[in-house]
Motif scaffolding. Sequence first.
Motif, mmCIF file in Angstrom:
data_model
loop_
_atom_site.group_PDB
_atom_site.id
_atom_site.type_symbol
_atom_site.label_atom_id
_atom_site.label_comp_id
_atom_site.label_asym_id
_atom_site.label_seq_id
_atom_site.Cartn_x
_atom_site.Cartn_y
_atom_site.Cartn_z
ATOM 1 N N GLU A 10 9.391 -6.266 -7.191
ATOM 2 C CA GLU A 10 8.529 -5.123 -7.494
ATOM 3 C C GLU A 10 7.061 -5.492 -7.311
ATOM 4 O OE1 GLU A 10 9.839 -4.009 -11.432
ATOM 5 O OE2 GLU A 10 11.839 -3.526 -10.694
ATOM 6 N N ARG A 11 6.687 -6.691 -7.749
ATOM 7 C CA ARG A 11 5.314 -7.156 -7.585
ATOM 8 C C ARG A 11 4.955 -7.264 -6.104
ATOM 9 N NH1 ARG A 11 5.411 -11.630 -10.641
ATOM 10 N NH2 ARG A 11 6.292 -12.836 -8.955
ATOM 11 N N GLU A 12 5.847 -7.846 -5.301
ATOM 12 C CA GLU A 12 5.597 -7.982 -3.867
ATOM 13 C C GLU A 12 5.398 -6.631 -3.199
ATOM 14 O OE1 GLU A 12 8.755 -10.265 -2.070
ATOM 15 O OE2 GLU A 12 8.516 -11.869 -3.550
ATOM 16 N N VAL A 70 1.941 -5.249 -4.206
ATOM 17 C CA VAL A 70 0.877 -6.030 -3.567
ATOM 18 C C VAL A 70 0.778 -5.664 -2.082
ATOM 19 C CG1 VAL A 70 0.207 -8.367 -2.864
ATOM 20 C CG2 VAL A 70 0.886 -7.924 -5.224
ATOM 21 N N ARG A 71 1.929 -5.520 -1.422
ATOM 22 C CA ARG A 71 1.913 -5.119 -0.006
ATOM 23 C C ARG A 71 1.337 -3.730 0.181
ATOM 24 N NH1 ARG A 71 7.730 -6.053 2.064
ATOM 25 N NH2 ARG A 71 7.911 -6.204 -0.129
ATOM 26 N N GLY A 92 -5.320 -6.943 -5.821
ATOM 27 C CA GLY A 92 -6.297 -6.492 -6.817
ATOM 28 C C GLY A 92 -5.748 -5.374 -7.685
ATOM 29 N N ALA A 93 -5.032 -4.431 -7.065
ATOM 30 C CA ALA A 93 -4.449 -3.314 -7.816
ATOM 31 C C ALA A 93 -3.401 -3.823 -8.793
ATOM 32 C CB ALA A 93 -3.837 -2.294 -6.863
ATOM 33 N N TRP A 94 -2.598 -4.794 -8.358
ATOM 34 C CA TRP A 94 -1.569 -5.354 -9.229
ATOM 35 C C TRP A 94 -2.201 -6.060 -10.427
ATOM 36 C CZ3 TRP A 94 3.471 -4.801 -9.809
ATOM 37 C CH2 TRP A 94 4.144 -5.725 -10.614
ATOM 38 N N ALA A 107 4.266 -10.013 -14.562
ATOM 39 C CA ALA A 107 3.293 -9.579 -13.568
ATOM 40 C C ALA A 107 2.323 -10.672 -13.178
ATOM 41 C CB ALA A 107 2.508 -8.370 -14.096
ATOM 42 N N VAL A 108 2.017 -11.557 -14.102
ATOM 43 C CA VAL A 108 0.994 -12.578 -13.825
ATOM 44 C C VAL A 108 1.581 -13.931 -13.446
ATOM 45 C CG1 VAL A 108 -0.724 -11.442 -15.261
ATOM 46 C CG2 VAL A 108 0.736 -13.196 -16.274
#
Length: 193
Positions: free
Chosen positions: A88-90, A93-94, A99-101, A191-192
């Motif tokens: 989900e993070r990938e 980010v794509r 920055g938004a993530w 997320a981090v």
Amino acid sequence: MNEDRIDERTEPEAPPAFALTTGRTRGYHRTAVDTFLASARRAFETGRDDLGAVDVRTASFPLVKNGYVVADVDAALGRVEDAFAARERERVVRARGAGAWVEQAREDAQLILDHLARPRRHRFARTGVLTFGYRIDEVDHVATRIVRYLRDGEGLTAEQLRSAAFRMQRGGYREEQVDALLDAAIDVILAVR
């Protein structure tokens, strides 16, 4: 009669995916767990969005005799949740950039900190005096650990929050509020990473 044909009744049963409970100890219903994990695998491998990290975290199974050992299944579910969260993070980010993530994770962390800034023993709504809820001192202890993680960078893992368990007390904290905050904190940790 064709002797090459395999008789399905004599085919050996597949070994269980996890250790089984014995005696009076109850474990997760084997078929329910196997079905859910097979569905999760298909969703992950095909890239479908109908199942995600939150769905894995909130999955529950009936407790039965001779079921799967709960700790073993929970550990596997934690790994599956981590994989879905990373995917989900990938994707975000794509699509929107790193920055938004990071900004979304920062906003979520601030919401948690704002909620936990309330005085001890008043961080969550309480049940009535005749109704059981989570034990207040135990929840406040975990809440303090979350604050230290978010504010000071003190060590805390998603697995530690997933395995947090609270005894019950009359007039305790409402379970659904505590669980929602723990879920949000886990989302921030994932997320981090």
